[in-house]
Design a protein around this motif. Structure first.
Motif, PDB file in Angstrom:
ATOM      1  N   ALA A   1      -0.611 -50.212 -45.936  1.00  0.00           N
ATOM      2  CA  ALA A   1      -2.004 -50.324 -46.355  1.00  0.00           C
ATOM      3  C   ALA A   1      -2.863 -49.258 -45.688  1.00  0.00           C
ATOM      4  N   ARG A   2      -3.769 -48.707 -46.447  1.00  0.00           N
ATOM      5  CA  ARG A   2      -4.637 -47.664 -45.898  1.00  0.00           C
ATOM      6  C   ARG A   2      -5.435 -48.179 -44.705  1.00  0.00           C
ATOM      7  N   ALA A   3      -5.890 -49.419 -44.774  1.00  0.00           N
ATOM      8  CA  ALA A   3      -6.682 -49.991 -43.684  1.00  0.00           C
ATOM      9  C   ALA A   3      -5.872 -50.149 -42.405  1.00  0.00           C
ATOM     10  N   ASP A   4      -4.555 -50.042 -42.493  1.00  0.00           N
ATOM     11  CA  ASP A   4      -3.702 -50.168 -41.310  1.00  0.00           C
ATOM     12  C   ASP A   4      -3.473 -48.832 -40.615  1.00  0.00           C
ATOM     13  N   THR A   5      -3.945 -47.732 -41.180  1.00  0.00           N
ATOM     14  CA  THR A   5      -3.564 -46.423 -40.664  1.00  0.00           C
ATOM     15  C   THR A   5      -4.725 -45.660 -40.040  1.00  0.00           C
ATOM     16  N   LEU A   6      -4.380 -44.864 -39.046  1.00  0.00           N
ATOM     17  CA  LEU A   6      -5.255 -43.823 -38.527  1.00  0.00           C
ATOM     18  C   LEU A   6      -4.431 -42.548 -38.467  1.00  0.00           C
ATOM     19  N   ILE A   7      -4.924 -41.493 -39.103  1.00  0.00           N
ATOM     20  CA  ILE A   7      -4.264 -40.194 -39.062  1.00  0.00           C
ATOM     21  C   ILE A   7      -5.014 -39.324 -38.061  1.00  0.00           C
TER      22      ILE A   7
ATOM     23  N   VAL B   1     -10.691 -47.838 -35.684  1.00  0.00           N
ATOM     24  CA  VAL B   1     -10.243 -48.550 -34.482  1.00  0.00           C
ATOM     25  C   VAL B   1      -9.481 -49.829 -34.815  1.00  0.00           C
ATOM     26  N   GLU B   2      -9.478 -50.235 -36.082  1.00  0.00           N
ATOM     27  CA  GLU B   2      -8.721 -51.413 -36.498  1.00  0.00           C
ATOM     28  C   GLU B   2      -7.295 -51.063 -36.919  1.00  0.00           C
ATOM     29  N   ALA B   3      -6.942 -49.793 -36.859  1.00  0.00           N
ATOM     30  CA  ALA B   3      -5.628 -49.348 -37.337  1.00  0.00           C
ATOM     31  C   ALA B   3      -4.494 -50.002 -36.558  1.00  0.00           C
ATOM     32  N   ARG B   4      -3.435 -50.305 -37.276  1.00  0.00           N
ATOM     33  CA  ARG B   4      -2.222 -50.835 -36.640  1.00  0.00           C
ATOM     34  C   ARG B   4      -1.110 -49.792 -36.597  1.00  0.00           C
ATOM     35  N   LEU B   5      -1.297 -48.680 -37.311  1.00  0.00           N
ATOM     36  CA  LEU B   5      -0.318 -47.590 -37.309  1.00  0.00           C
ATOM     37  C   LEU B   5      -1.054 -46.285 -37.039  1.00  0.00           C
ATOM     38  N   LEU B   6      -0.629 -45.588 -36.005  1.00  0.00           N
ATOM     39  CA  LEU B   6      -1.130 -44.245 -35.721  1.00  0.00           C
ATOM     40  C   LEU B   6      -0.131 -43.249 -36.279  1.00  0.00           C
TER      41      LEU B   6
ATOM     42  N   LEU C   1      -7.677 -41.941 -26.913  1.00  0.00           N
ATOM     43  CA  LEU C   1      -7.590 -42.416 -28.300  1.00  0.00           C
ATOM     44  C   LEU C   1      -6.857 -43.749 -28.360  1.00  0.00           C
ATOM     45  N   LEU C   2      -5.732 -43.848 -27.674  1.00  0.00           N
ATOM     46  CA  LEU C   2      -4.969 -45.101 -27.686  1.00  0.00           C
ATOM     47  C   LEU C   2      -5.804 -46.257 -27.138  1.00  0.00           C
ATOM     48  N   GLY C   3      -6.667 -45.955 -26.178  1.00  0.00           N
ATOM     49  CA  GLY C   3      -7.531 -46.985 -25.624  1.00  0.00           C
ATOM     50  C   GLY C   3      -8.536 -47.546 -26.612  1.00  0.00           C
ATOM     51  N   LEU C   4      -8.749 -46.829 -27.715  1.00  0.00           N
ATOM     52  CA  LEU C   4      -9.679 -47.289 -28.754  1.00  0.00           C
ATOM     53  C   LEU C   4      -8.983 -48.116 -29.835  1.00  0.00           C
ATOM     54  N   LEU C   5      -7.673 -48.316 -29.726  1.00  0.00           N
ATOM     55  CA  LEU C   5      -6.891 -48.932 -30.809  1.00  0.00           C
ATOM     56  C   LEU C   5      -6.224 -50.216 -30.326  1.00  0.00           C
ATOM     57  N   PRO C   6      -6.972 -51.300 -30.162  1.00  0.00           N
ATOM     58  CA  PRO C   6      -6.394 -52.523 -29.600  1.00  0.00           C
ATOM     59  C   PRO C   6      -5.382 -53.207 -30.504  1.00  0.00           C
ATOM     60  N   ARG C   7      -5.422 -52.945 -31.809  1.00  0.00           N
ATOM     61  CA  ARG C   7      -4.520 -53.617 -32.744  1.00  0.00           C
ATOM     62  C   ARG C   7      -3.287 -52.770 -33.078  1.00  0.00           C
ATOM     63  N   LEU C   8      -3.115 -51.642 -32.384  1.00  0.00           N
ATOM     64  CA  LEU C   8      -2.036 -50.720 -32.695  1.00  0.00           C
ATOM     65  C   LEU C   8      -0.673 -51.389 -32.495  1.00  0.00           C
ATOM     66  N   ARG C   9       0.203 -51.236 -33.497  1.00  0.00           N
ATOM     67  CA  ARG C   9       1.533 -51.845 -33.450  1.00  0.00           C
ATOM     68  C   ARG C   9       2.670 -50.835 -33.502  1.00  0.00           C
ATOM     69  N   VAL C  10       2.397 -49.612 -33.963  1.00  0.00           N
ATOM     70  CA  VAL C  10       3.447 -48.602 -34.043  1.00  0.00           C
ATOM     71  C   VAL C  10       2.806 -47.222 -34.138  1.00  0.00           C
ATOM     72  N   ALA C  11       3.454 -46.242 -33.517  1.00  0.00           N
ATOM     73  CA  ALA C  11       3.031 -44.844 -33.640  1.00  0.00           C
ATOM     74  C   ALA C  11       4.135 -44.074 -34.336  1.00  0.00           C
ATOM     75  N   VAL C  12       3.743 -43.252 -35.306  1.00  0.00           N
ATOM     76  CA  VAL C  12       4.688 -42.405 -36.032  1.00  0.00           C
ATOM     77  C   VAL C  12       4.311 -40.952 -35.759  1.00  0.00           C
ATOM     78  N   LEU C  13       5.257 -40.192 -35.222  1.00  0.00           N
ATOM     79  CA  LEU C  13       5.018 -38.811 -34.821  1.00  0.00           C
ATOM     80  C   LEU C  13       5.663 -37.899 -35.857  1.00  0.00           C
ATOM     81  N   ALA C  14       4.850 -37.069 -36.512  1.00  0.00           N
ATOM     82  CA  ALA C  14       5.315 -36.255 -37.630  1.00  0.00           C
ATOM     83  C   ALA C  14       5.439 -34.790 -37.204  1.00  0.00           C
ATOM     84  N   GLY C  15       6.655 -34.309 -37.086  1.00  0.00           N
ATOM     85  CA  GLY C  15       6.882 -32.914 -36.723  1.00  0.00           C
ATOM     86  C   GLY C  15       7.190 -32.745 -35.253  1.00  0.00           C
TER      87      GLY C  15
END
Length: 201
Positions: free
Chosen positions: A92-98, A48-53, A131-145
């Motif tokens: 950084a790994r701590a910045d990501t949620l996959i 939930v601390e991720a800044r990049l989804l 899911l987005l509601g659980l990520l208050p520090r989110l700064r960018v989303a990257v959509l793969a595919g």
């Protein structure tokens, strides 16, 4: 997580990882709603601390139907490519949620890989706003595919100001087709890394 011991160690970490607990609770809700196995987030990632989804498409057919974890450390080409591209971008790994656009395992045990059906994709995207509601520090989303790219309207509806970037899927099936594919993935992740550097941690 190429062997049972590594997977067991990661699962043990999950039991005490508070930063992944809300996402695990959402995974259980999705499982209850769909009847399908839903992998947990990797406790070594940001939770939930991720800044990049980083949104992929669906858990692959190699994923265990029990105690599964969405991770860049999975064996196989997609995991290896994720590690390489994310590392090269300096994210950084701590910045990501996959996570996955269809978050549950769609493959029967032992089945070959297949693309999600449109009904599965629509159903999966219904769980993206929670899911987005659980990520208050989110700064960018990257959509793969291309299937993950279908999530853009749902993300913009839930978080209008959030930058949304699209890149090819990191599967070897796509990466090996043309030098332009890895170059595009690298460029998008470099742009995401720049956005993270430009915003407070």
């Amino acid at each position: 997580m190429a062997n049972a011991a590594e997977l067991a160690a990661r699962q043990a970490l999950l039991e005490t990882a508070g930063h992944t607990a809300p996402i695990r609770a959402l995974a259980r809700r999705i499982h209850e709603a769909t009847g399908r196995p839903v992998p947990d987030p990797d406790p070594l990632d940001g939770g939930v601390e991720a800044r990049l989804l980083l949104l992929l498409e669906t858990p692959g057919p190699r994923m265990s139907h029990e105690h599964a974890i969405v991770s860049r450390d999975k064996s196989g080409g997609t995991g290896a490519n994720l590690r390489r591209f994310l590392g090269a971008a300096g994210i950084a790994r701590a910045d990501t949620l996959i996570w996955n656009a269809v978050p549950w395992i769609i493959h029967a045990p032992g089945a070959l890989n297949r693309a999600p059906r449109m009904a599965e994709l629509r159903a999966g995207l219904d769980f993206l706003p929670p899911l987005l509601g659980l990520l208050p520090r989110l700064r960018v989303a990257v959509l793969a595919g291309r299937f993950a790219a279908a999530a853009e309207p749902a993300i913009r509806a839930a978080r209008a100001a959030l930058p949304v970037l699209a890149m090819p899927h990191p599967s070897p099936t796509y990466v090996c087709t043309s030098p332009a594919i890895p170059a595009r993935i690298a460029a998008v992740l470099d742009e995401a890394a720049a956005l993270l550097r430009a915003t407070p941690a």
